[in-house]
Design a protein around this motif. Sequence first.
Motif, PDB file in Angstrom:
ATOM      1  N   ASN A 115      -3.683 -14.157  11.862  1.00 14.01           N
ATOM      2  CA  ASN A 115      -5.138 -14.089  12.064  1.00 14.01           C
ATOM      3  C   ASN A 115      -5.665 -15.167  12.998  1.00 14.01           C
ATOM      4  O   ASN A 115      -6.854 -15.199  13.268  1.00 14.01           O
ATOM      5  N   ILE A 116      -4.791 -16.046  13.471  1.00  8.47           N
ATOM      6  CA  ILE A 116      -5.204 -16.962  14.547  1.00  8.47           C
ATOM      7  C   ILE A 116      -4.158 -16.938  15.650  1.00  8.47           C
ATOM      8  O   ILE A 116      -2.988 -16.604  15.416  1.00  8.47           O
ATOM      9  N   GLY A 117      -4.599 -17.294  16.855  1.00  8.59           N
ATOM     10  CA  GLY A 117      -3.679 -17.353  17.995  1.00  8.59           C
ATOM     11  C   GLY A 117      -3.880 -18.646  18.731  1.00  8.59           C
ATOM     12  O   GLY A 117      -4.240 -19.655  18.116  1.00  8.59           O
ATOM     13  N   GLN A 118      -3.737 -18.615  20.036  1.00  8.61           N
ATOM     14  CA  GLN A 118      -3.905 -19.863  20.788  1.00  8.61           C
ATOM     15  C   GLN A 118      -5.352 -20.296  20.749  1.00  8.61           C
ATOM     16  O   GLN A 118      -6.259 -19.482  20.597  1.00  8.61           O
ATOM     17  N   ARG A 119      -5.570 -21.619  20.837  1.00  7.27           N
ATOM     18  CA  ARG A 119      -6.901 -22.188  20.753  1.00  7.27           C
ATOM     19  C   ARG A 119      -7.709 -21.905  22.026  1.00  7.27           C
ATOM     20  O   ARG A 119      -8.898 -21.611  21.976  1.00  7.27           O
ATOM     21  N   VAL A 141      -2.429 -14.694   6.985  1.00  6.42           N
ATOM     22  CA  VAL A 141      -3.693 -15.443   7.037  1.00  6.42           C
ATOM     23  C   VAL A 141      -3.376 -16.926   7.220  1.00  6.42           C
ATOM     24  O   VAL A 141      -3.245 -17.660   6.243  1.00  6.42           O
ATOM     25  N   LEU A 142      -3.212 -17.352   8.466  1.00 10.52           N
ATOM     26  CA  LEU A 142      -2.833 -18.750   8.690  1.00 10.52           C
ATOM     27  C   LEU A 142      -4.023 -19.692   8.555  1.00 10.52           C
ATOM     28  O   LEU A 142      -3.863 -20.867   8.265  1.00 10.52           O
ATOM     29  N   ASN A 143      -5.212 -19.147   8.758  1.00  6.67           N
ATOM     30  CA  ASN A 143      -6.419 -19.973   8.613  1.00  6.67           C
ATOM     31  C   ASN A 143      -7.480 -19.119   7.917  1.00  6.67           C
ATOM     32  O   ASN A 143      -7.915 -18.091   8.456  1.00  6.67           O
ATOM     33  N   THR A 144      -7.880 -19.545   6.722  1.00 11.60           N
ATOM     34  CA  THR A 144      -8.833 -18.717   5.962  1.00 11.60           C
ATOM     35  C   THR A 144     -10.233 -18.759   6.567  1.00 11.60           C
ATOM     36  O   THR A 144     -11.104 -17.984   6.168  1.00 11.60           O
ATOM     37  N   ASP A 145     -10.445 -19.669   7.536  1.00 13.42           N
ATOM     38  CA  ASP A 145     -11.743 -19.735   8.215  1.00 13.42           C
ATOM     39  C   ASP A 145     -11.848 -18.706   9.347  1.00 13.42           C
ATOM     40  O   ASP A 145     -12.923 -18.479   9.883  1.00 13.42           O
ATOM     41  N   ALA A 146     -10.733 -18.082   9.705  1.00  8.52           N
ATOM     42  CA  ALA A 146     -10.798 -16.970  10.668  1.00  8.52           C
ATOM     43  C   ALA A 146     -10.935 -15.688   9.850  1.00  8.52           C
ATOM     44  O   ALA A 146     -10.108 -14.772   9.920  1.00  8.52           O
ATOM     45  N   LYS A 195     -20.432  -7.894  11.102  1.00  9.93           N
ATOM     46  CA  LYS A 195     -19.837  -8.927  10.243  1.00  9.93           C
ATOM     47  C   LYS A 195     -20.889  -9.424   9.263  1.00  9.93           C
ATOM     48  O   LYS A 195     -21.942  -9.909   9.658  1.00  9.93           O
ATOM     49  N   GLY A 196     -20.562  -9.329   7.975  1.00  8.58           N
ATOM     50  CA  GLY A 196     -21.507  -9.723   6.942  1.00  8.58           C
ATOM     51  C   GLY A 196     -20.925 -10.753   5.988  1.00  8.58           C
ATOM     52  O   GLY A 196     -20.794 -10.508   4.793  1.00  8.58           O
ATOM     53  N   ILE A 197     -20.556 -11.917   6.529  1.00  7.52           N
ATOM     54  CA  ILE A 197     -20.127 -13.017   5.659  1.00  7.52           C
ATOM     55  C   ILE A 197     -21.410 -13.723   5.207  1.00  7.52           C
ATOM     56  O   ILE A 197     -22.065 -14.401   6.001  1.00  7.52           O
ATOM     57  N   THR A 198     -21.773 -13.527   3.937  1.00  7.38           N
ATOM     58  CA  THR A 198     -23.082 -14.018   3.481  1.00  7.38           C
ATOM     59  C   THR A 198     -23.102 -15.542   3.382  1.00  7.38           C
ATOM     60  O   THR A 198     -24.166 -16.145   3.407  1.00  7.38           O
ATOM     61  N   PHE A 199     -21.924 -16.140   3.266  1.00  9.38           N
ATOM     62  CA  PHE A 199     -21.781 -17.585   3.503  1.00  9.38           C
ATOM     63  C   PHE A 199     -20.336 -17.873   3.852  1.00  9.38           C
ATOM     64  O   PHE A 199     -19.419 -17.351   3.210  1.00  9.38           O
ATOM     65  N   ASP A 200     -20.158 -18.699   4.891  1.00  6.56           N
ATOM     66  CA  ASP A 200     -18.804 -19.026   5.345  1.00  6.56           C
ATOM     67  C   ASP A 200     -18.517 -20.510   5.152  1.00  6.56           C
ATOM     68  O   ASP A 200     -18.897 -21.344   5.973  1.00  6.56           O
ATOM     69  N   THR A 201     -17.849 -20.822   4.030  1.00  2.00           N
ATOM     70  CA  THR A 201     -17.431 -22.220   3.815  1.00  2.00           C
ATOM     71  C   THR A 201     -16.142 -22.515   4.572  1.00  2.00           C
ATOM     72  O   THR A 201     -15.726 -23.667   4.671  1.00  2.00           O
ATOM     73  N   GLY A 202     -15.502 -21.459   5.069  1.00  2.00           N
ATOM     74  CA  GLY A 202     -14.165 -21.593   5.648  1.00  2.00           C
ATOM     75  C   GLY A 202     -13.093 -21.207   4.638  1.00  2.00           C
ATOM     76  O   GLY A 202     -11.948 -20.970   5.005  1.00  2.00           O
ATOM     77  N   GLY A 203     -13.448 -21.180   3.353  1.00  2.00           N
ATOM     78  CA  GLY A 203     -12.444 -20.913   2.318  1.00  2.00           C
ATOM     79  C   GLY A 203     -11.555 -22.128   2.118  1.00  2.00           C
ATOM     80  O   GLY A 203     -12.002 -23.269   2.307  1.00  2.00           O
ATOM     81  N   ILE A 204     -10.294 -21.922   1.750  1.00  2.00           N
ATOM     82  CA  ILE A 204      -9.380 -23.048   1.528  1.00  2.00           C
ATOM     83  C   ILE A 204      -9.228 -23.880   2.808  1.00  2.00           C
ATOM     84  O   ILE A 204      -9.090 -25.101   2.752  1.00  2.00           O
ATOM     85  N   SER A 205      -9.290 -23.242   3.968  1.00  2.00           N
ATOM     86  CA  SER A 205      -9.341 -23.985   5.240  1.00  2.00           C
ATOM     87  C   SER A 205     -10.785 -24.446   5.432  1.00  2.00           C
ATOM     88  O   SER A 205     -11.483 -24.036   6.365  1.00  2.00           O
ATOM     89  N   LEU A 206     -11.233 -25.278   4.507  1.00  2.00           N
ATOM     90  CA  LEU A 206     -12.657 -25.645   4.374  1.00  2.00           C
ATOM     91  C   LEU A 206     -13.254 -26.226   5.657  1.00  2.00           C
ATOM     92  O   LEU A 206     -12.620 -27.033   6.327  1.00  2.00           O
TER      93      LEU A 206
END
Length: 481
Positions: A419-423, A329-334, A251-262
């Motif tokens: 892209n998300i499931g149970q917590r 894509v229910l959560n852009t941070d996933a 996984k190479g997310i060079t920065f993860d702001t979370g996107g719109i799901s900030l």
Amino acid sequence: MTTLTVTTATASEISADAIIVPILAPAEKGGEVNVLGIADLNPVAAALQAKSSSEALTRFPAPAGFAAPVVLGVGVGEKDLAEVSPEDLRAAVGAAVRSLAGFARVALAFGELSDTAQSALAEGALLGAYDYTAVRGKEADLTAPVAELVLQGVSEAVARQAEVVAEAVAFARDLVNTPPNLLFPASFAERAREAAKGLPIEVTVLDEKQLVEGGYGGIVGVGQGSSRPPRLVKLSYNPAGAEKHVSIVGKGITFDTGGISLKPGAKMDEMTMDMAGAGSTLATVVAAAKLGLPVRVTGFLALAENMPGGKAQRPGDVVTMRNGKTVEVLNTDAEGRMVMADALVDAAAEKPDFLMDVATLTGAAVLALGNRYAAVMGDESARERVMSAAHESGEYFWPLPFPKELRASINGRLADLSNIGQREGGAMVAGVFLQEFVDGCEWAHLDIAGPAFTGSAHGYMAKGGTGFSVRTMLEVVRSFA
Ligand code: BES
Ligand code: MN
Ligand code: ZN
């Protein structure tokens, strides 16, 4: 990188700015600690109340007749060096070397050691001599890590092996520690090309246009909110005569702001480390090639910056992945699982003997196992291979299961998957999502969200990127040699 030489000289003869020796626990209860090999210092150690507990440090002026002016004693927590586990030895030695930042040339005299202990000593010393100094100002040399290490009682062969391993870990740490304005998908791809130069590694890079054309909906979706577009890097090391093929996806997310799901602002800066999996993957492939391991190794770096720009994906967007499955894509941070899934499809298509992915994937893995243990999931035999490689290398991994009921929680409302499931059990939910993209390959999933980065220095670790997983993954590759 720090230089490493070996010597057969006695502790008093070695010329260095400081010499490190172990402090052993008292032979009997209530007795005095034992400065190994320098009996003259035992009364001084007692007077100074020097501790023998693991990683405890005491500095002494060297006794008369020593070439080095300073002796640093480090506690190892046992009466006998043979009782110290290799990883505890790495940590003690690393803490000692780390504390001598500013000293140029440092020797270690630990007496006679088994092969395993020699290698732990050499690795611990080199790992402790690391710090990220690239963006420091003019005070840098006051605290520069130790530049030259001299090891007593270590064989040349062990020293050279340790050097390749430590260099790989340092490379992964450097990548993680590079600030996110300076490391982005295209520059990361460039670093991969540079690292492969002169080695039998073929590098191919897909840019944003090729990713759209190739149907990499996960990577494209995550990357589209950034002005710095995504990349997929493939590294192939395929030595003549190799019989087994190991593939690694990072996984190479060079920065993860979370996107719109900030994400919330607190500690968001630490999300510079969200490319640690890709960093370890690159470092591992490079090390395998440097060591000339007789195993085919393919690495995939799934690179994107997760930003909430005007073109960013929205919660609720549906994308089509590289294998044709659709995801809501229910959560852009996933975002990690989205970029990993596309790369896993390419990796699995080659039908490797062993497929491994490595990612700072979930906060849930940190809640489950804390900051020092990484989670390993996937097929039982694959998990066991990773566990035994981890044990060999000294890194801490722990297995998590895939409980059957989790799969239903990632069903999409409109699309095949969400892209998300149970917590509850979030680390395992993410693993179950990735399983949809491995096409039945023998597969292990490594969630290194906890140990990839450390907010406090400890043992052989400096603050920041740890290079965690490089040693284990290199050992997994070795296990196929
Ligand atoms: N990069 C993070 C995971 C992470 C958290 C790594 C803490 C290291 C330390 C990942 O992209 C993420 O944001 N995951 C979410 C998933 C959730 C939205 C299902 C998380 O863990 O909160
Ligand atoms: Mn995220
Ligand atoms: Zn992330």
